[in-house]
Write an enzyme that holds these catalytic residues in place. Sequence first.
Site, PDB file in Angstrom:
ATOM      1  N   GLU A  18       0.793  -1.225   0.000  1.00  0.00           N
ATOM      2  CA  GLU A  18       0.000   0.000   0.000  1.00  0.00           C
ATOM      3  C   GLU A  18       0.829   1.281   0.000  1.00  0.00           C
ATOM      4  O   GLU A  18       0.449   2.265  -0.609  1.00  0.00           O
ATOM      5  CB  GLU A  18      -0.940   0.015   1.218  1.00  0.00           C
ATOM      6  CG  GLU A  18      -2.090  -0.954   1.079  1.00  0.00           C
ATOM      7  CD  GLU A  18      -2.728  -1.274   2.413  1.00  0.00           C
ATOM      8  OE1 GLU A  18      -2.032  -1.882   3.232  1.00  0.00           O
ATOM      9  OE2 GLU A  18      -3.893  -0.931   2.614  1.00  0.00           O
ATOM     10  N   ASP A 104      -2.572  -4.757   3.485  1.00  0.00           N
ATOM     11  CA  ASP A 104      -2.806  -5.076   4.901  1.00  0.00           C
ATOM     12  C   ASP A 104      -3.873  -6.163   5.061  1.00  0.00           C
ATOM     13  O   ASP A 104      -4.794  -6.282   4.247  1.00  0.00           O
ATOM     14  CB  ASP A 104      -3.248  -3.822   5.664  1.00  0.00           C
ATOM     15  CG  ASP A 104      -2.129  -2.794   5.760  1.00  0.00           C
ATOM     16  OD1 ASP A 104      -0.953  -3.177   5.653  1.00  0.00           O
ATOM     17  OD2 ASP A 104      -2.443  -1.604   5.931  1.00  0.00           O
ATOM     18  N   ASP A 106      -6.592  -6.551   6.695  1.00  0.00           N
ATOM     19  CA  ASP A 106      -7.858  -6.140   7.281  1.00  0.00           C
ATOM     20  C   ASP A 106      -8.825  -5.883   6.135  1.00  0.00           C
ATOM     21  O   ASP A 106      -8.503  -6.117   4.964  1.00  0.00           O
ATOM     22  CB  ASP A 106      -7.686  -4.914   8.179  1.00  0.00           C
ATOM     23  CG  ASP A 106      -7.081  -3.717   7.440  1.00  0.00           C
ATOM     24  OD1 ASP A 106      -7.019  -3.740   6.198  1.00  0.00           O
ATOM     25  OD2 ASP A 106      -6.674  -2.759   8.117  1.00  0.00           O
ATOM     26  N   GLU A 108      -9.998  -3.174   4.744  1.00  0.00           N
ATOM     27  CA  GLU A 108      -9.549  -2.183   3.760  1.00  0.00           C
ATOM     28  C   GLU A 108      -8.455  -2.775   2.885  1.00  0.00           C
ATOM     29  O   GLU A 108      -8.445  -2.587   1.665  1.00  0.00           O
ATOM     30  CB  GLU A 108      -9.051  -0.916   4.458  1.00  0.00           C
ATOM     31  CG  GLU A 108     -10.135  -0.086   5.107  1.00  0.00           C
ATOM     32  CD  GLU A 108     -11.156   0.438   4.107  1.00  0.00           C
ATOM     33  OE1 GLU A 108     -10.767   0.842   2.997  1.00  0.00           O
ATOM     34  OE2 GLU A 108     -12.357   0.440   4.436  1.00  0.00           O
ATOM     35  N   TYR A 334       1.460  -4.835  13.161  1.00  0.00           N
ATOM     36  CA  TYR A 334       0.404  -4.024  12.553  1.00  0.00           C
ATOM     37  C   TYR A 334      -0.378  -3.275  13.622  1.00  0.00           C
ATOM     38  O   TYR A 334      -0.765  -3.841  14.649  1.00  0.00           O
ATOM     39  CB  TYR A 334      -0.530  -4.923  11.754  1.00  0.00           C
ATOM     40  CG  TYR A 334      -1.483  -4.174  10.867  1.00  0.00           C
ATOM     41  CD1 TYR A 334      -1.020  -3.242   9.949  1.00  0.00           C
ATOM     42  CD2 TYR A 334      -2.850  -4.396  10.926  1.00  0.00           C
ATOM     43  CE1 TYR A 334      -1.890  -2.549   9.125  1.00  0.00           C
ATOM     44  CE2 TYR A 334      -3.731  -3.727  10.102  1.00  0.00           C
ATOM     45  CZ  TYR A 334      -3.241  -2.801   9.203  1.00  0.00           C
ATOM     46  OH  TYR A 334      -4.100  -2.109   8.381  1.00  0.00           O
ATOM     47  N   ARG A 336      -3.342  -1.606  13.459  1.00  0.00           N
ATOM     48  CA  ARG A 336      -4.810  -1.561  13.453  1.00  0.00           C
ATOM     49  C   ARG A 336      -5.316  -2.945  13.841  1.00  0.00           C
ATOM     50  O   ARG A 336      -5.415  -3.838  13.006  1.00  0.00           O
ATOM     51  CB  ARG A 336      -5.336  -1.145  12.075  1.00  0.00           C
ATOM     52  CG  ARG A 336      -5.019   0.296  11.722  1.00  0.00           C
ATOM     53  CD  ARG A 336      -5.681   0.743  10.438  1.00  0.00           C
ATOM     54  NE  ARG A 336      -5.372   2.138  10.141  1.00  0.00           N
ATOM     55  CZ  ARG A 336      -4.313   2.546   9.443  1.00  0.00           C
ATOM     56  NH1 ARG A 336      -3.477   1.635   8.949  1.00  0.00           N
ATOM     57  NH2 ARG A 336      -4.081   3.824   9.225  1.00  0.00           N
ATOM     58  N   HIS A 381      -5.152 -10.525  13.910  1.00  0.00           N
ATOM     59  CA  HIS A 381      -3.858  -9.926  14.187  1.00  0.00           C
ATOM     60  C   HIS A 381      -3.448 -10.191  15.621  1.00  0.00           C
ATOM     61  O   HIS A 381      -4.246 -10.593  16.455  1.00  0.00           O
ATOM     62  CB  HIS A 381      -3.906  -8.407  13.980  1.00  0.00           C
ATOM     63  CG  HIS A 381      -4.190  -7.988  12.588  1.00  0.00           C
ATOM     64  ND1 HIS A 381      -5.002  -6.920  12.284  1.00  0.00           N
ATOM     65  CD2 HIS A 381      -3.775  -8.495  11.413  1.00  0.00           C
ATOM     66  CE1 HIS A 381      -5.068  -6.791  10.976  1.00  0.00           C
ATOM     67  NE2 HIS A 381      -4.342  -7.729  10.431  1.00  0.00           N
TER      68      HIS A 381
END
Length: 960
Positions: A18, A104, A106, A108, A334, A336, A381
Amino acid sequence: MSPTSETAQGGRRLVIVESPAKAKTIKGYLGPGYVVEASVGHIRDLPSGAAEVPEKYTGEVRRLGVDVEHDFQPIYVVNADKKAQVRKLKEQLAESDELFLATDEDREGEAIAWHLLEVLKPKVPVHRMVFHEITKDAIQAAVANPRELNQRMVDAQETRRILDRLYGYEVSPVLWKKVMRGLSAGRVQSVATRLVVERERERIAFRSAEYWDLTGTFSTGRAGDPSDPSSLVARLATVDGSRVAQGRDFGSDGQLKTQNVLHLDEEQARALAASLADTSYGVRSVESKPYRRSPYAPFRTTTLQQEASRKLGFGAKATMQVAQKLYENGFITYMRTDSTILSDTAVAAARAQVTQLYGADYLPEKPRVYAGKVKNAQEAHEAIRPSGDRFRTPAETGLTGDQFRLYELIWKRTVASQMKDATGNSVTVKIAGTAADGRDVEFSASGKTITFHGFMKAYVEGADDPNAELDDRERRLPQVAEGDALSAEEISVDGHATKPPARYTEASLVKELEEREIGRPSTYASIIGTILDRGYVFKKGTALVPSFLSFAVVNLLEKHFGRLVDYDFTARMEDDLDRIARGEAQAVPWLKRFYFGERGQEGASGGAADAGNGDGDHLGGLKELVTDLGAIDAREVSSFPVGDGIMLRVGRYGPYVERGEKDAEGHQRADVPEDLAPDELTVAYAEELLAKPSGDFELGVDPVSGNQIVAKDGRYGPYVTEILPEDTPKTGKNAVKPRTASLFKSMSLDTVTLEDALKLMSLPRVVGTDAEGVEITAQNGRYGPYLKKGTDSRSLTDEEQLFTITLEEALAIYAQPKQRGRAAAKPPLKELGVDPVSEKPVVVKDGRFGPYVTDGETNATLRTGDSVETITPERGFELLAEKRAKTPAKKTAKKAPAKKATAKKTAAKKTTAAKTTAAKKTAAKKTTAKSTAAKKTTAKSTAAKKTTAAKKTVAAKPEA
């Protein structure tokens, strides 16, 4: 190394992440056969405006970017600022044999990977590569163990995106029509604003209560030492068995809410103290209990934001920006995450450091395991921790500034989570005496001793209340026993007043949102950033203060869209989105019920009424709700009574107070400072505002022109002007403009005279001419008073000089050499530390338009509510980050298509070609370029076919 390594001999793998920073770090862990590129976030999204929607779409689809009539099909467009990046990714993919999507892990990140597949349309094997830390082992393991794209996560993200678009695009126009243009509504943003407004309402309604008590300092009569003090301080607890009232016994209305307590006023407290002047005291009881405190769980997103706010003064956005850098550079996992779980590797690393740094006595026999506290925690995570199988101590990282401070916080918390409990004793001592009037009094003192600090050796959590006592704070009391005699060294009388509930800080608002299960932890930073940017909330120190504008917005939403800002409604909506992510619910039927209401369906809403304030299903019909706006009285939702007939109104140009109706006799109106906290607008202050002069002040008639001269308070300050006759041409070549002049700083509207006004409007004033006959004038400009001679300008020291300076004085100023360039730089007003993004020192400076923050590259003016004295480092970093986000990236020159085809030619050929191209672009050259490009494409196509044929046994592209 990977399942496809046997087919990658001499091959090329494209890895897409990203961010460029992450790409740079990961590239260092992969071999020469890998090319790592960044998508730079989402490459595709719903259109930001109708102009971005393809021409084939019309009507509501064009407005919303979503086809609500056809299963809520979203219209995706490649962002304008990402087209060049998409083109680059396609070029890289055309030369690659495999594609790894390493966004990532997640929702998103999964959605970004899906959009990359949809746009790039790869014809080579595709793998979804996931990791939660950027270390060599983690990256190589991720390459070796790819998975398929998780379509459920993609569907959940898409549903959330469509939901937020429908909410924002349907409700925001209501605010434009009924409150003010340019406002926005959001599913979580509006609820967060409501929380801040409700807290301010509580403060406005709050009535303080006064109460008194006594504090005694009692001596044991022996010499003391640190382990056994000679005296203790105790507070009056009971009088004749009745407990003395404290702040917790009063309600927000200032009245006692607890029965059977003794409420002492000042007179009673002083009388009691006087009657205790000669009293003898003794220890009535000593109660000791064991004290034990367990370590705090490792950080997840929200607890990291809260603790960074308490201990480092970071806002949620600044915390996430610094954490992002730490993650991308391989220092932490990570950031988040909803999880408090540590992997076996992390537990082993933490336990090893406990033994190494604190000794085996601080290490529990078994590793500590922390259960998840977040409902519907979505991602697999770990907690936020230092990366790797051996934690680097802060000193070993080489980090500096805010990155060092945040890493140290994470490192301490992680290590402490695997340490033993802190143990000790808590003691309560009751001291009794008899007053001169026979009343029995009892004082109470509490203490705490820590016999084994355990995890507190490494870390102690902060508190939202700055006056709260931290866990590692000891309070040692003298070693006394029941019946011991004590003497009173001092009996003091103390007055107290109850305080209104504290305003939210970023940390406490994040905590409140999470406890109410509203939104996702990964979005809280952007939510708080949004309500600050929109002007719904501003900061005073660290406190979040709602603006009067937010009162009007929340008032409208509560009265006419009650269910949409209902806390339970928003939390249940989050549950539904999680059910879609788990495959337990379908997106399209859910969106239909939310948007259309689907009357008649079992369990469905009854439409607008239920979506508004009814008690039906929490999924009502949004479309019907926003269609009929006739019941919304714009003036009513923006009006709030202050008292004594005064109303606070939120108007198009800001808040104002008003008494009476416009154009009626006795009508009064005055603007309210936009940075005024709503709970500070009292009747007395409103009266003060109304008493200030406002409107036009008629000063008299100009004896020369015969025009009326008036003084006004304008947008840029007070000024004087003349009223021209009605038949004066206002447009065209014969147009006449009225003479106008700003008041001097020493003048005010209520004291300026006609004579002052005429003098001001006479400017510029001719001072005289120099030896060469060039006229010198004195003028007042945007940046202050100055002299002008031709094109040569010189500043004056004050405005009065405009009328008093003589020709001799003016010539003396011009005789001095003119200062070339800009004036000497002013020293900074305040230093804020190193910016987490640019890693450059940030200072506050005084500029032409007021104070601003700068890191030498980016400048950001302080907002309403900010001040040089109170601005914090994190607020300064936020302002710079917002300015960077709003500033368009510098455009680079586009390369001609033919240059790529000739990339491997000699330097001499490149130079010749570049010069020829710059000289002129002939048709023959264009043809040659196209021919060259065509040949290259053919060659690539042949190579790709050969590579594909050789790799038919390789894992195929996952379903997208």
